[in-house]
Design a protein around this motif. Sequence first.
Motif, mmCIF file in Angstrom:
data_model
loop_
_atom_site.group_PDB
_atom_site.id
_atom_site.type_symbol
_atom_site.label_atom_id
_atom_site.label_comp_id
_atom_site.label_asym_id
_atom_site.label_seq_id
_atom_site.Cartn_x
_atom_site.Cartn_y
_atom_site.Cartn_z
ATOM 1 N N PHE A 1 0.824 -1.200 0.000
ATOM 2 C CA PHE A 1 0.000 0.000 0.000
ATOM 3 C C PHE A 1 0.859 1.251 0.000
ATOM 4 C CE2 PHE A 1 -2.147 -3.267 2.496
ATOM 5 C CZ PHE A 1 -3.420 -3.279 1.945
ATOM 6 N N LYS A 2 0.353 2.310 -0.627
ATOM 7 C CA LYS A 2 0.973 3.629 -0.473
ATOM 8 C C LYS A 2 0.052 4.493 0.350
ATOM 9 C CE LYS A 2 3.984 3.994 -4.419
ATOM 10 N NZ LYS A 2 3.526 2.847 -5.241
ATOM 11 N N LYS A 3 -1.237 4.274 0.109
ATOM 12 C CA LYS A 3 -2.252 4.941 0.926
ATOM 13 C C LYS A 3 -3.255 3.856 1.283
ATOM 14 C CE LYS A 3 -5.628 4.838 -2.248
ATOM 15 N NZ LYS A 3 -6.696 3.928 -2.036
ATOM 16 N N PHE A 4 -4.036 4.114 2.300
ATOM 17 C CA PHE A 4 -4.975 3.084 2.731
ATOM 18 C C PHE A 4 -6.306 3.760 3.046
ATOM 19 C CE2 PHE A 4 -6.572 0.067 6.058
ATOM 20 C CZ PHE A 4 -6.590 -1.079 5.273
ATOM 21 N N TYR A 5 -7.319 3.413 2.241
ATOM 22 C CA TYR A 5 -8.657 3.968 2.456
ATOM 23 C C TYR A 5 -9.553 2.806 2.879
ATOM 24 C CZ TYR A 5 -13.229 5.985 1.120
ATOM 25 O OH TYR A 5 -14.539 6.408 1.105
ATOM 26 N N ILE A 6 -10.039 2.892 4.099
ATOM 27 C CA ILE A 6 -10.847 1.796 4.655
ATOM 28 C C ILE A 6 -12.210 2.326 5.079
ATOM 29 C CG2 ILE A 6 -9.734 2.111 6.950
ATOM 30 C CD1 ILE A 6 -10.202 -0.904 7.376
ATOM 31 N N THR A 7 -13.235 1.507 4.842
ATOM 32 C CA THR A 7 -14.594 1.953 5.176
ATOM 33 C C THR A 7 -15.333 0.893 5.994
ATOM 34 O OG1 THR A 7 -15.659 0.895 3.282
ATOM 35 C CG2 THR A 7 -14.725 3.092 2.914
ATOM 36 N N THR A 8 -16.351 1.356 6.709
ATOM 37 C CA THR A 8 -17.295 0.436 7.369
ATOM 38 C C THR A 8 -18.642 0.621 6.668
ATOM 39 O OG1 THR A 8 -18.263 2.003 8.937
ATOM 40 C CG2 THR A 8 -16.157 0.982 9.554
ATOM 41 N N PRO A 9 -19.603 -0.261 6.918
ATOM 42 C CA PRO A 9 -20.932 0.016 6.364
ATOM 43 C C PRO A 9 -21.487 1.283 7.018
ATOM 44 C CG PRO A 9 -20.807 -2.219 7.257
ATOM 45 C CD PRO A 9 -19.582 -1.511 7.691
ATOM 46 N N LEU A 10 -22.470 1.860 6.386
ATOM 47 C CA LEU A 10 -23.179 2.963 7.039
ATOM 48 C C LEU A 10 -24.344 2.339 7.794
ATOM 49 C CD1 LEU A 10 -23.348 5.933 4.535
ATOM 50 C CD2 LEU A 10 -21.489 5.135 5.968
ATOM 51 N N ARG B 1 -5.412 2.033 12.511
ATOM 52 C CA ARG B 1 -4.318 2.404 13.415
ATOM 53 C C ARG B 1 -3.016 1.733 12.980
ATOM 54 N NH1 ARG B 1 -5.682 4.553 18.542
ATOM 55 N NH2 ARG B 1 -7.925 4.822 18.728
ATOM 56 N N TYR B 2 -3.134 0.482 12.625
ATOM 57 C CA TYR B 2 -1.938 -0.245 12.224
ATOM 58 C C TYR B 2 -1.326 0.402 10.978
ATOM 59 C CZ TYR B 2 1.268 -3.909 11.057
ATOM 60 O OH TYR B 2 2.416 -4.587 10.773
ATOM 61 N N MET B 3 -2.190 0.713 10.012
ATOM 62 C CA MET B 3 -1.688 1.291 8.764
ATOM 63 C C MET B 3 -1.118 2.679 8.967
ATOM 64 S SD MET B 3 -1.686 -0.931 6.605
ATOM 65 C CE MET B 3 -1.454 -0.243 4.991
ATOM 66 N N ARG B 4 -1.660 3.435 9.926
ATOM 67 C CA ARG B 4 -1.067 4.750 10.206
ATOM 68 C C ARG B 4 0.366 4.577 10.675
ATOM 69 N NH1 ARG B 4 -6.172 6.045 13.037
ATOM 70 N NH2 ARG B 4 -7.515 6.882 11.392
ATOM 71 N N GLY B 5 0.586 3.497 11.420
ATOM 72 C CA GLY B 5 1.945 3.192 11.869
ATOM 73 C C GLY B 5 2.865 2.873 10.688
ATOM 74 N N CYS B 6 2.335 2.203 9.681
ATOM 75 C CA CYS B 6 3.181 1.809 8.537
ATOM 76 C C CYS B 6 3.359 2.953 7.548
ATOM 77 C CB CYS B 6 2.543 0.664 7.747
ATOM 78 S SG CYS B 6 2.182 -0.784 8.712
ATOM 79 N N LEU B 7 2.278 3.669 7.253
ATOM 80 C CA LEU B 7 2.314 4.615 6.126
ATOM 81 C C LEU B 7 2.374 6.074 6.553
ATOM 82 C CD1 LEU B 7 -0.553 3.102 3.916
ATOM 83 C CD2 LEU B 7 1.883 2.656 3.720
ATOM 84 N N GLY B 8 2.197 6.317 7.849
ATOM 85 C CA GLY B 8 2.098 7.707 8.311
ATOM 86 C C GLY B 8 0.635 8.117 8.379
ATOM 87 N N ARG B 9 0.323 8.980 9.316
ATOM 88 C CA ARG B 9 -1.076 9.375 9.564
ATOM 89 C C ARG B 9 -1.773 9.904 8.317
ATOM 90 N NH1 ARG B 9 -2.235 9.371 14.687
ATOM 91 N NH2 ARG B 9 -4.304 10.204 14.307
ATOM 92 N N ASP B 10 -1.030 10.684 7.532
ATOM 93 C CA ASP B 10 -1.673 11.379 6.420
ATOM 94 C C ASP B 10 -2.033 10.473 5.260
ATOM 95 O OD1 ASP B 10 -1.277 13.565 7.912
ATOM 96 O OD2 ASP B 10 0.421 14.348 6.743
#
Length: 501
Positions: free
Chosen positions: A4-13, A36-45
């Motif tokens: 991944f370079k960016k990570f966009y994750i969703t839940t149902p509405l 949270r895990y991905m923020r650790g890998c890729l950075g918060r932004d």
Amino acid sequence: MMSFKKFYITTPLYYVNASPHIGHSYTNIAADTLARYMRGCLGRDNVWFLTGTDEHGQKIQKAAAEAGLAPQEFADMTVRQFRELWERLNISYNDFIRTSEPRHISIVQKALEILYNKGDIYQGKYEGWYCTPCETFWVESQITGQSCPDCNRPLEKISEKNYFFKLSAYQQWLIRYIQDNPLFIGPKFRRNEVLSFLKLNRLNDLCISRPKERLSWGIPLPFSPDYVTYVWFDALLNYISAVGHFDKDNRYVSKWWPADLHLIGKDILRQHAVYWPIMLKALEIEPPRTVFAHGWWMTGEDKMSKSRGNVISPLEMVDRFGIDVYRYFLLRDVPFGLDGNFSEEAIIKRFNADLANDLGNLVYRTLTMIEKYYAGEIPQRCKASDVEGKSIEAAIERLSGVCAKFLDAAADFNFGASLEAIWKVVNMANKYVEEKKPWNLAKQNKSDELKAFIRLLVEVIRKVAEGISASMPLTAEAIKEQLGSERIKKGKPLFPRIDSR
Ligand code: MSP
């Protein structure tokens, strides 16, 4: 492992016709852990975590009428409960979308217009059976008797003019797409279910409108104001309406799209794995990378749900056991993707075994030894010289790789296995204490050995804290607070044992 370079994750509405229950909280806790895990890998932004509420449709109109409120007022009221629960459960979402917001409504109308102009939406006559609570049309061949195959409630026979979306035109494309992209639907057995459904059945076009006289609470069709949009067609579009827009040439533009992961429950797989990719294809937008369906939390034989009247409130569980214990239980007790049985006894069992006995005990006894032998100052790092110590060192070296297991779509986001791997190391360390008998080392003045031994326990605990920081963020913080710097800060035991009632 996906890259991944960016990570966009969703839940149902979530529908706002009722209060959130354990089933709803499950998806958000899993999504939060991944985010949270991905923020650790890729950075918060580089991570975007979207959740929200599904506010239109019959269910909400009916619940609002029963409460004597306008649908919007009613939605405003229940949406608060969702926000409060996510706050309480430490859900670190970046955006919360409500389908009644103008930013969503305008994208839905734009999408409808594009599809209508291109001929993928057409007017037709609908004759058949309809389940009002599920808002689903059924054709004769799908039903036996006059009750809904999904919820068993009585069906109504209706005949009316409506608008349809050409699902059928894209069926062969979808089959190919699923075949060519093995990670598009997970777990694997669900992918196979969708594929065989698509191969064995001809898709009917999807009725995407409801006449206003029957349902007024919805997004008006831009090309036919006497109709509102079918709630599923409206709601699915949230995943793009929250993060982008259509430009003047009707091209969708977004920094985040395609979504890397839509987490959903198994009951809404058809909408996400059939309707949604086809809607996107028709709009010339890339499909999401992965749609993953988890199982249900059951009480006894039944799915936990409002209509079955067997729901348990997540807030009650959190008040009784604590946030991280609740999160741990849901992620650890059942393999992601399968159904699980929810009970307080099961939580207490996990709590006493894994949390109080294993992790809590390891932290507490280590702190106590540092207090006793080193007046609270953590000894300097040094290498283990004994065989057991060396194998623990090797195990903590490997831990980061093992923890990352739950990020792997091909391995079904196995949170349980990842936590289990961490607990293996915790147990190795506890066994090490029991075998090594540090009090003897102290008595025999084996100070180098004692120092190496205690230092290794500190390394284990720090590594464990890192490993659980996405799934149990508060516990990881508490451990860091106690053992994170040069001197310990001993607090209360992390998980005092619970006596079952
Ligand atoms: N509004 C739709 C989703 C639209 S997404 C664009 C919806 N809402 S829901 O509130 O009924 O359900 C939301 C999610 O909660 C679904 O993924 C569903 O599977 C999940 N759960 C509801 N009850 C559940 C359990 N008992 N156990 C686990 N998850 C379950 O569907």
